[in-house]
Design a protein around this motif. Structure first.
Motif, short mmCIF file in Angstrom:
data_model
loop_
_atom_site.label_atom_id
_atom_site.label_comp_id
_atom_site.label_asym_id
_atom_site.label_seq_id
_atom_site.Cartn_x
_atom_site.Cartn_y
_atom_site.Cartn_z
N GLY A 1 -4.22 3.87 2.34
CA GLY A 1 -3.41 3.24 1.31
C GLY A 1 -3.82 1.80 1.06
O GLY A 1 -3.85 1.34 -0.08
N PRO B 1 0.83 -1.20 0.00
CA PRO B 1 0.00 0.00 0.00
C PRO B 1 0.86 1.25 0.00
O PRO B 1 1.94 1.27 0.61
CB PRO B 1 -0.80 -0.10 1.30
N PRO B 2 0.42 2.30 -0.67
CA PRO B 2 1.15 3.57 -0.60
C PRO B 2 0.95 4.21 0.77
O PRO B 2 -0.16 4.21 1.32
CB PRO B 2 0.50 4.41 -1.70
N GLY B 3 1.99 4.73 1.35
CA GLY B 3 1.88 5.39 2.65
C GLY B 3 1.68 4.41 3.78
O GLY B 3 1.69 3.19 3.61
#
Length: 324
Positions: free
Chosen positions: A35, A28-30
């Protein structure tokens, strides 16, 4: 390219297995939950190593599989997955050797008073440390009671019974036969007769609070409780009272009600309590083994095959993969 989402990093060998099969593997981003929501909205499968938000699966329309890279799946909303026809898999036995050896290590540490001997030797010297020799006990001839004779419990029973010559009492769910060297026992006998009482069962509504104040009060005054199941299996406040009152020998906990526990958690002040941070099953070998097995389940589903270990098999006939 199918997108395989991860809740946290997995072993390089598992990533390579998926990428070699033409999959995209992404974290996931972040750091926040948003995310995870964002990547799962586009993902074809999810490999889980951390707790999932309860509404995540309802917001992940393309998912065809939730693959637990481990054994316990109590932090996955399996009921929601089942309701929407989404299979959930796990890897039973993937970390059994690691957890079983951890349990044996705990028993050796407490039976030979290794931590106390080391501390006394360092602070008070040779004479004070060696004078405590009579506090050590041998495992041979002692009784270990095991609640949950799955892969972990069976491996502990084999090492303890056949390796150390311990008497082994056991209880398991269902009607499956116990190993020949394990004597069947009910809860009353397990708690009353064991020198070491091991909890290695799944956390379910039936096992929540299984180690209750009443049952633990039946334990021998020098007995040790070992929990590698889940924190919810033990009445933690009752255990703390017994430890402070010196009613049992001690406890070794790899799992707790609150994980990670706050620094002011009363567990840290309890006497005769050996704590480890939920890492009994975490060795490089076991992590790679469970991660690769989870990746193999993903590949099976992506090929339209049934995975090996489906924890909610009732969904399979109507699973999302069938329409994919």
């Amino acid at each position: 390219m199918p997108l395989i989402a991860l809740t946290s990093p997995i072993a390089p060998a598992a990533v390579a297995l998926l990428e070699d099969a033409g999959m995209r593997v992404e974290l996931p981003p972040g750091r926040g939950p948003e995310g995870l929501y964002a990547i799962c909205a586009e993902a074809d499968a999810l490999i889980v190593r951390l707790p999932l938000p309860r509404d995540l699966l309802d917001r992940s329309p393309k998912l065809r599989l939730v693959a637990r890279a481990g054994v316990g799946y109590d932090f996955i909303p399996v009921d929601r997955a089942t309701a929407i026809g989404l299979p959930v898999t796990n890897v039973p036995g993937g970390n059994a050797v690691s957890v079983a050896e951890h349990v044996i290590a705990q028993m050796m540490v407490v039976s030979r008073r290794l931590e106390s001997a080391d501390r006394t030797f360092r602070t008070k010297g040779w004479k004070a440390a060696i004078e405590a020799w009579d506090q050590a006990v041998e495992l041979s001839g002692r009784t270990i009671g095991i609640v949950g004779l799955g892969a972990i419990g069976k491996h502990v029973a084999q090492i303890a019974g056949l390796g150390f010559g311990m008497r082994v009492l056991g209880m398991r769910r269902g009607s499956g036969a116990l190993p020949d060297h394990v004597e069947p026992a009910d809860f009353d006998r397990l708690f009353a007769e064991s020198d070491f009482l091991l909890l290695s069962c799944p956390l379910t509504e039936e096992t929540r609070g299984l180690a209750s104040a009443e049952r633990m009060a039946r334990m021998k005054p020098n007995a040790w409780l070992i929990n590698v199941a889940r924190g919810g299996v033990v009445d933690e406040p009752a255990l703390l009272r017994l430890l402070h009152e010196g009613r049992i020998g001690g406890a070794a906990l790899d799992v707790m009600n609150e994980e990670p526990p706050a620094r002011d958690n009363p567990l840290f002040e309890a006497p005769n309590l050996l704590l480890t941070p939920h890492w009994a099953g975490m060795t490089p070998a076991s992590v790679e083994r469970t991660n690769v097995a989870a990746a193999e389940e993903v590949l099976r589903v992506m090929r339209g095959e049934r995975p090996v270990n489906v924890v909610n098999p009732e969904v399979w006939q109507h699973a999302r993969h069938a329409a994919a």
